[in-house]
Each structure stands twice: as C-alpha cells, then as structure tokens.
Design a protein around this motif. Structure first.
Motif, PDB file in Angstrom:
ATOM      1  N   SER A  38       0.823  -1.211   0.000  1.00  0.00           N
ATOM      2  CA  SER A  38       0.000   0.000   0.000  1.00  0.00           C
ATOM      3  C   SER A  38       0.857   1.261   0.000  1.00  0.00           C
ATOM      4  O   SER A  38       0.375   2.355   0.261  1.00  0.00           O
ATOM      5  N   ALA A  58      -6.943   6.417  -6.468  1.00  0.00           N
ATOM      6  CA  ALA A  58      -7.427   6.088  -5.129  1.00  0.00           C
ATOM      7  C   ALA A  58      -8.939   6.268  -5.100  1.00  0.00           C
ATOM      8  O   ALA A  58      -9.529   6.829  -6.030  1.00  0.00           O
ATOM      9  N   ARG A  59      -9.541   5.782  -4.013  1.00  0.00           N
ATOM     10  CA  ARG A  59     -10.995   5.869  -3.860  1.00  0.00           C
ATOM     11  C   ARG A  59     -11.358   6.834  -2.736  1.00  0.00           C
ATOM     12  O   ARG A  59     -10.591   7.018  -1.780  1.00  0.00           O
ATOM     13  N   GLN A  62     -10.498   6.679   1.330  1.00  0.00           N
ATOM     14  CA  GLN A  62      -9.164   6.177   1.665  1.00  0.00           C
ATOM     15  C   GLN A  62      -8.343   7.337   2.230  1.00  0.00           C
ATOM     16  O   GLN A  62      -8.694   8.501   2.063  1.00  0.00           O
ATOM     17  N   THR A  63      -7.247   6.990   2.901  1.00  0.00           N
ATOM     18  CA  THR A  63      -6.354   8.006   3.457  1.00  0.00           C
ATOM     19  C   THR A  63      -5.020   7.939   2.725  1.00  0.00           C
ATOM     20  O   THR A  63      -4.452   6.858   2.567  1.00  0.00           O
ATOM     21  N   PRO A 103      -7.756  12.371   4.407  1.00  0.00           N
ATOM     22  CA  PRO A 103      -8.765  11.545   3.751  1.00  0.00           C
ATOM     23  C   PRO A 103      -8.996  12.041   2.323  1.00  0.00           C
ATOM     24  O   PRO A 103      -8.902  13.242   2.053  1.00  0.00           O
ATOM     25  N   ASN A 107     -13.255   9.431  -5.857  1.00  0.00           N
ATOM     26  CA  ASN A 107     -12.600   8.390  -6.641  1.00  0.00           C
ATOM     27  C   ASN A 107     -11.878   9.054  -7.805  1.00  0.00           C
ATOM     28  O   ASN A 107     -12.384  10.023  -8.369  1.00  0.00           O
ATOM     29  N   ILE A 135      -1.345   4.688   0.657  1.00  0.00           N
ATOM     30  CA  ILE A 135      -2.813   4.795   0.608  1.00  0.00           C
ATOM     31  C   ILE A 135      -3.376   3.622   1.398  1.00  0.00           C
ATOM     32  O   ILE A 135      -3.045   2.467   1.150  1.00  0.00           O
ATOM     33  N   ARG A 136      -4.250   3.929   2.314  1.00  0.00           N
ATOM     34  CA  ARG A 136      -4.883   2.890   3.154  1.00  0.00           C
ATOM     35  C   ARG A 136      -6.380   3.093   3.166  1.00  0.00           C
ATOM     36  O   ARG A 136      -6.883   4.147   3.090  1.00  0.00           O
TER      37      ARG A 136
END
Length: 136
Positions: A38, A58-59, A62-63, A103, A107, A135-136
């Motif tokens: 990640s 990223a979506r 996500q952070t 955050p 998307n 990214i998590r």
C-alpha cells in the motif's frame, strides 16, 4: 532610421513568439504499488522552475500519506482528481520534515506535484529527493 526600426520590430516579434515559461519542464510519472503493498517510494531530481507530477489512483474515503526527503528545497502539493497544478487549490502540501496525511474526497487520479519555491528556483540548483506515497 528605417533599418533600426526594422531590426527593433524583428527583435520584438522574435521575443513575443517565445512562451514565458518555455524553459520550465513538467514531468509526469504514474505511481504503481507492488502487488500486496500500500506504499511506494520513488526518487528523482529536478532544477530551476521544473517540476514533477506524480499520478496515482485512489478511492473516496481512503487516506493518503505523502512524505518527502532529500534537499530542503523539495516541496509538494496534493491535488484531487481533476485538479491541475497552477489552476486548482491543493488538498494539502508538505516539505522535508512536514508530511501530509488526509482523507481522500473522491474516486479518481490524484496528482502530487513536486517543486521548489521561486526564490531557490531562481538560483537554478538541483533538487534531489525521495518521495513516499501510502494509501490505506
């Protein structure tokens, strides 16, 4: 007299044909995480008013965390999908020793612009750096 006017006009036309930032180079590099990872760390270098734009998908929700090390002149801005450096407001920014963590609102493809401030860009020095994306 006519010759000096012609030379002056030719000089003015030649100068007006060159864009103001003709020497500025923007390099775009996509960021890919290794399978099962990640985060990713990339290295680079640039000078003067040049910059590097990293793109990563990223979506929403996500952070993202971005950290940079290397030259104290290395700075970065984070832009949401559709945001273009120079004409959009950054989600966040950072520099060596000052990470950004936040955050993600949408998307899509985020852009992280790496650059140096104008005062150091004028001196034209090289800016070596390492940048880490998570990214998590």
């Amino acid at each position: 007299m006519k010759r000096s006017i012609a030379i002056t006009l030719a000089t003015l036309l030649a100068c007006s044909a060159v864009p103001v930032n003709a020497g500025d180079k923007v390099t775009t590099t996509p960021v890919h995480f290794s399978r099962g990872s990640s985060s990713a760390t990339l290295s680079g270098s640039f000078g003067g008013y040049d910059s590097v734009n990293y793109t990563l998908s990223a979506r929403a929700g996500q952070t993202m965390r971005v950290s940079i090390s290397g030259s104290s002149n290395a700075n970065f801005n984070v832009f949401a999908p559709g945001g273009v450096p120079g004409s959009a407001t950054a989600l966040g920014s950072g520099t060596v020793g000052q990470d950004w963590n936040g955050p993600l609102p949408a998307n899509g493809t985020y852009t992280v612009q790496v650059y140096q401030m104008r005062a150091s860009a004028r001196r034209g020095g090289k800016v070596p750096y390492h940048i880490t994306f998570s990214i998590r």
